[in-house]
Enzyme design. Structure first.
Site, mmCIF file in Angstrom:
data_model
loop_
_atom_site.group_PDB
_atom_site.id
_atom_site.type_symbol
_atom_site.label_atom_id
_atom_site.label_comp_id
_atom_site.label_asym_id
_atom_site.label_seq_id
_atom_site.Cartn_x
_atom_site.Cartn_y
_atom_site.Cartn_z
ATOM 1 C CB SER A 124 -0.882 -0.007 1.254
ATOM 2 O OG SER A 124 -1.467 1.253 1.466
ATOM 3 C CE1 TYR A 149 -3.286 0.013 5.137
ATOM 4 C CE2 TYR A 149 -3.779 -2.310 5.438
ATOM 5 C CZ TYR A 149 -3.529 -1.234 4.600
ATOM 6 O OH TYR A 149 -3.505 -1.406 3.240
ATOM 7 C CE LYS A 153 -1.490 -4.241 3.313
ATOM 8 N NZ LYS A 153 -1.770 -5.502 2.599
HETATM 9 C C1 WQD Z 1 -9.838 9.016 0.906
HETATM 10 C C2 WQD Z 1 -10.201 10.460 1.120
HETATM 11 C C3 WQD Z 1 -10.585 11.065 3.398
HETATM 12 C C4 WQD Z 1 -14.259 8.789 4.002
HETATM 13 C C5 WQD Z 1 -6.651 4.400 2.948
HETATM 14 C C6 WQD Z 1 -5.480 3.616 3.422
HETATM 15 C C7 WQD Z 1 -4.710 3.071 2.271
HETATM 16 C C8 WQD Z 1 -5.621 2.302 1.364
HETATM 17 C C9 WQD Z 1 -6.777 3.170 0.914
HETATM 18 C C10 WQD Z 1 -5.618 -0.052 1.767
HETATM 19 C C11 WQD Z 1 -9.507 11.055 2.351
HETATM 20 C C12 WQD Z 1 -11.843 11.237 2.568
HETATM 21 C C13 WQD Z 1 -13.119 9.321 3.421
HETATM 22 C C14 WQD Z 1 -15.322 9.648 4.383
HETATM 23 C C15 WQD Z 1 -14.074 11.520 3.551
HETATM 24 N N1 WQD Z 1 -6.120 1.165 2.015
HETATM 25 N N2 WQD Z 1 -13.037 10.656 3.199
HETATM 26 N N3 WQD Z 1 -15.176 10.987 4.132
HETATM 27 O O1 WQD Z 1 -7.223 7.347 3.697
HETATM 28 O O2 WQD Z 1 -6.510 7.808 1.295
HETATM 29 O O3 WQD Z 1 -6.223 5.521 2.231
HETATM 30 O O4 WQD Z 1 -7.450 3.597 2.099
HETATM 31 O O5 WQD Z 1 -4.676 -0.340 1.085
HETATM 32 O O6 WQD Z 1 -3.717 2.212 2.757
HETATM 33 O O7 WQD Z 1 -4.634 4.504 4.130
HETATM 34 O O8 WQD Z 1 -8.499 6.374 1.743
HETATM 35 O O9 WQD Z 1 -10.878 6.185 1.210
HETATM 36 O O10 WQD Z 1 -10.206 6.364 3.653
HETATM 37 O O11 WQD Z 1 -10.027 8.361 2.169
HETATM 38 O O12 WQD Z 1 -13.963 12.734 3.351
HETATM 39 O O13 WQD Z 1 -16.387 9.234 4.927
HETATM 40 O O14 WQD Z 1 -11.597 10.555 1.377
HETATM 41 O O15 WQD Z 1 -10.440 12.149 4.303
HETATM 42 O O16 WQD Z 1 -9.165 12.393 2.043
HETATM 43 P P1 WQD Z 1 -7.099 6.880 2.298
HETATM 44 P P2 WQD Z 1 -9.980 6.756 2.233
#
Ligand code: WQD
Length: 330
Positions: A124, A149, A153
């Protein structure tokens, strides 16, 4: 080749299993069904024409894993199985280290015991920690990782590096995903986590179905064009095809690749893309920032393009279209 796909009934594993079968490989799946459903196997069969042999097995059950590998005689392992909820990992570190690290060590032991020396690991972009907004494979890893998490990785990558030092014939291809989104164009399989999702798109999906009343956008005061965070959202089928390309180019040693589009999209832009595809508004509001979020994360995908001949082809609009198809709401 005969391939063991751990976590193969999950979101990315199932999409990858389809690409492997369609490319003519023999696929077997090991999964404990913690975050997936056995019915996915029938969908894989419907799409790809073959139902993979399935073992309902937890990687923590080493005796069972070893028995599977003694019978399996696999050429390669694709390792997706693992817990992946960032926030949950902060609350339950021991569970995450046991599940992800001990599970992977058991897998690697079974591989060693049965002469399997090739693995493609589902890593990741989280391993890059606070190394910057645009990330290439030689960007620093392991510094500023904000959750267990992500640490698992990074630690698994280190274990694979050490194996490659001890055994020059061992092949560890490490695929660092950015933000997987979308669903198979058939609409038959997609992101369908058990329980409350943590990632943006599965939450958008639950808002679209009304299970969640509205999307909370975590912060609109970031230093980006519209104030919301930007991420490199990559269609899951592009991601799956990246695994097939990696399989076809495996070589000995520890070899990391970024799997991303090289384009960053903001949360607001994702909301607008969904509304455009759905033809209706998505209820949303601005909320407080989420701890640990960085303003922007985007892949430099040049290495995979150059060495694997792989480049993401689907767009965010394609991902929204396929998501709606999976929701049955095209
Ligand atoms: C994306 C954007 C949130 C939910 C994580 C892991 C990474 C990978 C992908 C596994 C951010 C915003 C989210 C919500 C929001 N996982 N958001 N409201 O954090 O970039 O990455 O997931 O491999 O390892 O770290 O992904 O989808 O959680 O968030 O505004 O209800 O959406 O703040 O900017 P992230 P995400």
């Amino acid at each position: 080749m005969k391939i063991m796909v751990t976590g193969g009934t999950g979101y990315i594993g199932s999409h990858t299993a389809i690409e492997l079968i369609q490319a003519g490989h023999e696929v077997e799946i090991l999964d404990n069904l913690f975050n997936s459903k056995e019915s996915v196997l029938d969908k894989i069969a419907e799409i790809a024409g073959t139902r993979p042999v399935f073992y309902n097995c937890d990687l923590l059950d080493y005796a069972k894993v070893l028995e599977i590998f003694q019978n399996g005689k696999y050429d390669v392992v694709l390792h997706f199985a693992g817990l992946k909820a960032v926030g949950e990992s902060v609350e339950q570190p021991v569970r995450y280290y046991e599940n992800n690290i001990t599970g992977t060590v058991n897998l690697l032991k079974a591989m060693q015991e049965t002469g399997v020396s090739k693995i493609i690991f589902s890593s990741s972009a989280t391993v890059y920690g606070d190394a910057g907004a645009i990330l290439s494979e030689d960007s620093e890893t392991g510094h500023g990782i904000t959750n267990p998490y992500g640490q698992t990785k990074f630690m698994i990558e280190q274990i694979l590096r050490d194996i490659c030092v001890a055994d020059s014939t061992f092949s560890a291809t490490v695929l660092r995903y950015f933000n997987p989104v979308g669903n198979h164009p058939s609409g038959l399989i997609g992101e369908d986590p058990n329980g409350r999702p943590n990632n943006l798109m599965p939450i958008v999906m639950k808002v679209a179905t009304g299970e969640i009343p509205e999307l909370s956008i975590f912060g609109n005061d970031y230093p980006t064009e519209d104030g919301t965070c930007k991420r490199d959202y990559i269609h899951v089928v592009d991601l799956a095809k990246g695994h097939l390309a990696a399989l076809e180019h495996m070589k000995p040693g520890f070899v990391p690749y970024n799997l991303g589009t090289g384009k960053a999209t903001s949360v607001i832009e994702m909301v607008k893309a969904f509304e455009e595809a759905a033809g209706r508004p998505l209820p949303h509001k601005f909320a407080e920032r989420r701890a640990g979020d960085l303003p922007e994360l985007c892949a430099n995908p040049a290495k995979a393009e150059k060495e694997l001949g792989w480049k993401a082809e689907f767009t965010v609009a394609d991902a929204m279209r396929d998501t709606l198809k999976f929701l049955g709401k095209e």
